[in-house]
Design an enzyme around this catalytic site. Structure first.
Site, short mmCIF file in Angstrom:
data_model
loop_
_atom_site.label_atom_id
_atom_site.label_comp_id
_atom_site.label_asym_id
_atom_site.label_seq_id
_atom_site.Cartn_x
_atom_site.Cartn_y
_atom_site.Cartn_z
N ASP A 8 77.32 60.97 -68.61
CA ASP A 8 76.44 59.92 -68.08
C ASP A 8 76.92 59.51 -66.70
OD1 ASP A 8 74.67 57.86 -67.73
OD2 ASP A 8 75.34 56.70 -69.46
N ASP A 98 69.87 60.92 -65.76
CA ASP A 98 71.30 60.89 -65.46
C ASP A 98 72.21 61.00 -66.68
OD1 ASP A 98 70.87 58.36 -66.52
OD2 ASP A 98 72.34 57.43 -65.21
N GLU A 99 71.68 61.44 -67.83
CA GLU A 99 72.58 61.62 -68.97
C GLU A 99 72.13 62.75 -69.87
OE1 GLU A 99 72.59 58.45 -71.98
OE2 GLU A 99 70.98 57.51 -70.86
MG MG Z 1 73.98 56.42 -66.29
#
Ligand code: MG
Length: 399
Positions: A8, A98-99
């Protein structure tokens, strides 16, 4: 025994801004002026959180630098990070821009231990993309996600086999995946503050506090039971929602309000999943139970509500004679031919399009924080009570 990584990026949008403008490094940075889309860790130290109102954030952190979001830069950074994730493991499941989860089970002989894989990945993302990424390593998806949150910022946390409950039980209940502010309040009021407290209650007892579905999930997570596997292919190929309508005729405005609500819901889920779609499908069930499906493929993939709504309105309009003749008992919409925004499709958004996605992402952030009822499109304002009165029960969602 599985070994799962949850990777993340830290304060993603804000970190991209700090990477690209050295003057912002080490300073509190807020992305987005109206609502905070991302806050750097320096800003978080003042108590600023994402989805907070901009004026409140500037009150807490008067020295913060407010920057306009640059979505094209974030999409490009995400694409570069995912290229590295794809190199690190054969099974990568993207959760958002984003993960991601990575299944590194059985890779030891070729790629090294899970800890070595995670450390190398963090170094590569830092050196090649210029961004901090935190990674949690554990035997289940849920625990890996909790671990990465504990590792932040810019950290690596490994929950060793056999140590799962020792790690999990001292944590506050809101650290569990799926425990939002409302559930947290209910649990706290019942005297349940830690995961250990949760684990001491039976599923049946919990169901009186949070309802049956949440009780089942929380009970399992508190005992680290989570059999979900990392899914190759990054999730689903379509996202849809539908609404059953009561019998009786409805005005065009009422039907349009249902359509707007469905599009809002579906595009919001698409944006949360970092997906754009190309084909829009309208499903109708008439008063005589006959069903019809109509679809149209858009010029370019999108997760934006407007072009999808415009297309669905045209499709619905085409069915109007049949609706008037037979009545309508269900409207369903699905967006298929999904792609990831990281596929490069949105790298060269025209200005209006990126503005719209910015606006919609902002609205999503507000709704995530304050609940779905906090913002309503203009067409739905004032119509909610009536909608409740004339809409039948909501059908279970279909993928
Ligand atoms: Mg993040």
């Amino acid at each position: 025994m599985f070994v799962i990584l949850h990777a993340d990026l830290d304060a993603f949008f804000a970190s991209v801004e700090q990477r690209d403008d050295p003057a912002l490094r080490g300073r509190p940075v807020l992305v987005g002026g109206g609502v905070v889309l991302a806050a750097s860790y320096e800003a978080r130290a003042c108590g600023v959180r994402s989805a907070m109102g901009g004026s409140r954030a500037r009150q807490l952190c008067p020295e913060a630098v407010v920057v306009r979001p640059r979505f094209a830069a974030y999409v490009e950074a995400s694409r570069a990070v995912f290229a590295l994730l794809d190199e690190a493991a054969p099974e990568v499941e993207q959760l958002s821009i984003d993960e991601a989860f990575l299944d590194v089970s059985g890779l030891e002989a070729i790629c090294g231990t899970p800890v070595q894989i995670a450390a190398r990945l963090r170094r590569d993302v830092r050196e090649q993309v210029g961004l901090p990424i935190s990674i949690g390593v554990a035997s289940t998806k849920h625990l890996a996600k909790v671990a990465s949150a504990s590792a932040k910022p810019d950290g690596l946390l490994v929950v060793e086999a056999g140590e799962e409950l020792a790690f999990l039980h001292p944590l506050a209940v809101e650290r569990l995946w799926g425990v939002g502010p409302a559930t947290q309040t209910r649990l706290n009021e019942a005297g349940i503050r830690t995961v250990a407290d949760l684990a001491r209650h039976s599923e049946h007892a919990l169901s009186h506090v949070v309802g049956r579905a949440a009780a089942r999930q929380l009970h399992a997570l508190a005992h680290n039971r989570d059999a979900r596997r990392v899914r190759r292919g990054r999730g689903r190929r379509s996202i849809g929602s539908q609404r059953a309508l009561g019998r009786g005729s409805r005005s065009s405005a009422e039907l349009d309000a249902v359509l707007v609500a469905l599009v809002d819901r579906v595009t919001r889920r698409m944006r949360a999943a970092g997906r754009v779609g190309r084909t829009v499908v309208l499903r109708l069930r008439f008063g005589d139970y006959a069903r019809v499906t109509r679809s149209r493929t858009l010029g370019k993939p999108t997760a934006s509500a407007r072009p999808i709504l415009v297309t669905l309105r045209r499709l619905l309009e085409g069915a109007r004679p049949t609706i008037e003749e037979r009545g309508l008992t269900l409207i369903g919409i699905t967006v298929t031919n999904l792609e990831h925004v990281t596929g490069g499709v949105q790298l060269e958004l025209p200005v209006e399009e990126s503005d719209r996605i910015e606006l919609e992402a902002t609205l999503d952030a507000v709704r995530d924080r304050f609940g779905a009822g906090s913002l309503t499109r203009a067409t739905l304002v004032g119509a909610d009570e009536e909608l409740g009165a004339w809409m039948g029960p909501v059908d279970p969602e279909r993928g």
